[in-house]
Design a protein around this motif. Structure first.
Motif, PDB file in Angstrom:
ATOM      1  N   LYS A   3       0.841  -1.195   0.000  1.00 36.69           N
ATOM      2  CA  LYS A   3       0.000   0.000   0.000  1.00 36.69           C
ATOM      3  C   LYS A   3       0.876   1.245   0.000  1.00 36.69           C
ATOM      4  CE  LYS A   3      -4.444   0.280   1.757  1.00 36.69           C
ATOM      5  NZ  LYS A   3      -5.450   0.217   2.766  1.00 36.69           N
ATOM      6  N   GLN A   4       0.574   2.210  -0.865  1.00 35.24           N
ATOM      7  CA  GLN A   4       1.346   3.447  -0.939  1.00 35.24           C
ATOM      8  C   GLN A   4       0.959   4.355   0.222  1.00 35.24           C
ATOM      9  OE1 GLN A   4       0.856   5.714  -4.535  1.00 35.24           O
ATOM     10  NE2 GLN A   4       2.522   7.094  -4.033  1.00 35.24           N
ATOM     11  N   LEU A   5       1.986   4.889   0.904  1.00 33.70           N
ATOM     12  CA  LEU A   5       1.778   5.778   2.040  1.00 33.70           C
ATOM     13  C   LEU A   5       2.178   7.195   1.678  1.00 33.70           C
ATOM     14  CD1 LEU A   5       3.196   3.569   4.931  1.00 33.70           C
ATOM     15  CD2 LEU A   5       0.828   3.803   4.193  1.00 33.70           C
ATOM     16  N   CYS A  13      -0.362   8.316   6.265  1.00 31.31           N
ATOM     17  CA  CYS A  13      -1.660   7.724   5.925  1.00 31.31           C
ATOM     18  C   CYS A  13      -1.561   6.972   4.600  1.00 31.31           C
ATOM     19  CB  CYS A  13      -2.714   8.812   5.748  1.00 31.31           C
ATOM     20  SG  CYS A  13      -2.986   9.818   7.206  1.00 31.31           S
ATOM     21  N   PRO A  14      -2.394   5.951   4.441  1.00 30.68           N
ATOM     22  CA  PRO A  14      -2.504   5.330   3.113  1.00 30.68           C
ATOM     23  C   PRO A  14      -3.024   6.370   2.128  1.00 30.68           C
ATOM     24  CG  PRO A  14      -3.614   3.997   4.786  1.00 30.68           C
ATOM     25  CD  PRO A  14      -3.226   5.294   5.435  1.00 30.68           C
ATOM     26  N   ARG A  25      -3.577  17.788  -0.886  1.00 32.35           N
ATOM     27  CA  ARG A  25      -3.065  18.738  -1.893  1.00 32.35           C
ATOM     28  C   ARG A  25      -1.929  18.102  -2.690  1.00 32.35           C
ATOM     29  NH1 ARG A  25      -4.159  22.029   2.381  1.00 32.35           N
ATOM     30  NH2 ARG A  25      -2.011  22.025   3.102  1.00 32.35           N
ATOM     31  N   HIS A  26      -1.046  17.384  -2.014  1.00 35.13           N
ATOM     32  CA  HIS A  26       0.102  16.752  -2.680  1.00 35.13           C
ATOM     33  C   HIS A  26      -0.360  15.785  -3.770  1.00 35.13           C
ATOM     34  CE1 HIS A  26       4.105  15.084  -3.194  1.00 35.13           C
ATOM     35  NE2 HIS A  26       3.594  13.877  -3.035  1.00 35.13           N
ATOM     36  N   PHE A  27      -1.417  15.048  -3.485  1.00 36.95           N
ATOM     37  CA  PHE A  27      -1.917  14.066  -4.439  1.00 36.95           C
ATOM     38  C   PHE A  27      -3.015  14.624  -5.340  1.00 36.95           C
ATOM     39  CE2 PHE A  27       0.205  11.437  -1.314  1.00 36.95           C
ATOM     40  CZ  PHE A  27       0.928  10.579  -2.135  1.00 36.95           C
TER      41      PHE A  27
END
Length: 110
Positions: A3-5, A13-14, A25-27
């Motif tokens: 799972k990407q964190l 967080c996942p 915001r980053h994603f």
């Protein structure tokens, strides 16, 4: 598959269950303005909003260097310094009279 964190804060967080605005915001799931509205904060319009934005960039390291005022000519820089000095003196005087009501301080001496 692992799972990407999120690496934007200590929570890690996942990515499919982000809890902070920084991660969202980053994603690309939220804009900065979305976060302010959700938190019940709206940036004031006009010069106060501009001052807050400038202060935020200076405080959080968005900009740096010896030429931060290079967009202004020397006369404009002097006028800005004069105006900010006037505001700062007034706001400090107000803060001193309002100190008994408690306020938000960053540990600065008066």
């Amino acid at each position: 598959m692992e799972k990407q964190l999120c690496d934007q804060c200590d929570n890690q967080c996942p990515v499919d269950a982000l809890k902070c605005g920084r991660g969202r915001r980053h994603f690309g799931l939220e804009s900065k303005d979305d976060g302010n509205e959700r938190m019940g904060r709206e940036m004031p319009k006009g010069p106060i909003g501009q001052l807050r934005q400038c202060g935020h960039l200076l405080h959080h390291g968005g900009v740096s260097g010896d030429d931060l005022l290079s967009a202004l000519n020397p006369q404009e820089q002097a006028e800005l310094e004069r105006l900010l000095g006037t505001l700062l003196a007034d706001w400090k005087a107000r803060a001193n009279t309002d100190a008994s009501h408690g306020g938000h301080h960053h540990g600065e001496g008066k």
